[in-house]
Scaffold this motif. Structure first.
Motif, short mmCIF file in Angstrom:
data_model
loop_
_atom_site.label_atom_id
_atom_site.label_comp_id
_atom_site.label_asym_id
_atom_site.label_seq_id
_atom_site.Cartn_x
_atom_site.Cartn_y
_atom_site.Cartn_z
N UNK A 69 0.87 -1.18 0.00
CA UNK A 69 0.00 0.00 0.00
C UNK A 69 0.91 1.23 0.00
N UNK A 70 0.71 2.11 -0.97
CA UNK A 70 1.48 3.35 -1.00
C UNK A 70 0.85 4.33 -0.02
N UNK A 71 1.68 4.97 0.80
CA UNK A 71 1.20 5.97 1.74
C UNK A 71 1.78 7.32 1.36
N UNK A 72 0.93 8.21 0.87
CA UNK A 72 1.41 9.55 0.57
C UNK A 72 1.72 10.31 1.86
N UNK A 73 1.06 9.97 2.94
CA UNK A 73 1.34 10.61 4.22
C UNK A 73 2.75 10.30 4.71
N UNK A 74 3.25 9.13 4.36
CA UNK A 74 4.58 8.70 4.82
C UNK A 74 5.62 8.68 3.71
N UNK A 75 5.16 8.95 2.48
CA UNK A 75 6.03 8.86 1.32
C UNK A 75 6.77 7.53 1.32
N UNK A 76 6.02 6.48 1.52
CA UNK A 76 6.61 5.16 1.57
C UNK A 76 5.55 4.08 1.50
N UNK A 77 5.98 2.87 1.56
CA UNK A 77 5.12 1.71 1.39
C UNK A 77 4.83 1.05 2.72
N UNK A 78 3.58 0.64 2.87
CA UNK A 78 3.15 -0.17 4.01
C UNK A 78 2.98 -1.59 3.49
N UNK A 79 3.53 -2.55 4.21
CA UNK A 79 3.31 -3.95 3.85
C UNK A 79 2.03 -4.43 4.52
N UNK A 80 1.20 -5.07 3.75
CA UNK A 80 0.01 -5.73 4.27
C UNK A 80 0.30 -7.21 4.37
N UNK A 81 0.02 -7.80 5.51
CA UNK A 81 0.12 -9.25 5.67
C UNK A 81 -1.27 -9.81 5.41
N UNK A 82 -1.33 -10.78 4.51
CA UNK A 82 -2.59 -11.40 4.13
C UNK A 82 -2.42 -12.91 4.05
N UNK A 83 -3.52 -13.59 3.93
CA UNK A 83 -3.52 -15.03 3.62
C UNK A 83 -2.63 -15.84 4.56
N UNK A 84 -2.72 -15.54 5.85
CA UNK A 84 -1.92 -16.26 6.84
C UNK A 84 -2.54 -17.63 7.08
N UNK A 85 -1.71 -18.65 7.02
CA UNK A 85 -2.18 -20.00 7.33
C UNK A 85 -1.06 -20.80 7.98
N UNK A 86 -1.40 -21.44 9.10
CA UNK A 86 -0.49 -22.35 9.79
C UNK A 86 -1.21 -23.69 9.90
N UNK A 87 -0.55 -24.75 9.50
CA UNK A 87 -1.16 -26.08 9.61
C UNK A 87 -1.58 -26.31 11.06
N UNK A 88 -2.75 -26.91 11.26
CA UNK A 88 -3.28 -27.09 12.61
C UNK A 88 -2.30 -27.73 13.60
N UNK A 89 -1.55 -28.73 13.18
CA UNK A 89 -0.63 -29.42 14.09
C UNK A 89 0.52 -28.52 14.56
N UNK A 90 0.72 -27.39 13.90
CA UNK A 90 1.84 -26.51 14.23
C UNK A 90 1.40 -25.21 14.89
N UNK A 91 0.11 -25.06 15.12
CA UNK A 91 -0.40 -23.84 15.75
C UNK A 91 -0.05 -23.80 17.23
N UNK A 92 0.00 -22.59 17.75
CA UNK A 92 0.31 -22.33 19.16
C UNK A 92 1.73 -22.76 19.52
#
Length: 148
Positions: A69-92
């Protein structure tokens, strides 16, 4: 456990994770061929984003996608984290914590990156707690969307 940028060899795992996540979190059965093409599009074009995976003993156990995401307020880029998935056996077990730390370090080391954002389903309280435990805060924005 290693955190690394995904490669073409991770395509099947990434697709499987997206299908599982949609089913688990929203009860949606996604169209596999469409997801296969969508994942491939990111792997082919880093301008769309980057996938990262957590691998343990040669097995991919988690993934996430970063987009921009481009931020004109910061004159820089914000990273968006999306599509997070952890296999059930490895959660927590700190898998996402390690992935988040990896992304945060990328942002810290790059002067053109200004921060990290993500969104969570309002009903996904365990995810919200995880993000808060990592020092993220709920912002003052409410997200609206229109989807075709």
């Amino acid at each position: 456990m290693i955190i690394r940028q995904a490669t073409q060899e991770d395509h099947k795992s990434l697709v499987d994770f997206q299908l599982a996540m949609a089913h688990e979190t929203e009860g949606i059965e996604l169209h596999r061929p469409t997801v296969e093409l969508g994942v491939q599009a990111v792997l082919n074009d880093s301008a769309k984003g980057s996938y990262y995976v957590a691998e343990t003993n040669g097995q991919v156990v988690a993934s996430l996608l970063t987009t921009f995401e481009w931020s004109d307020w910061r004159n820089g880029t914000i990273l968006w984290i999306q599509s997070v998935y952890v296999k059930p056996a490895f959660r927590r077990n700190g898998v996402y914590r390690k992935m988040y730390a990896h992304i945060k370090e990328l942002v810290k080391q790059n002067n053109n990156l200004n921060g990290i954002r993500l969104y969570a389903d309002k009903t996904n309280l365990p995810a919200q707690k995880t993000y808060e435990n990592l020092g993220m805060n709920q912002d003052h924005y409410t997200m609206f969307e229109w989807m075709k």
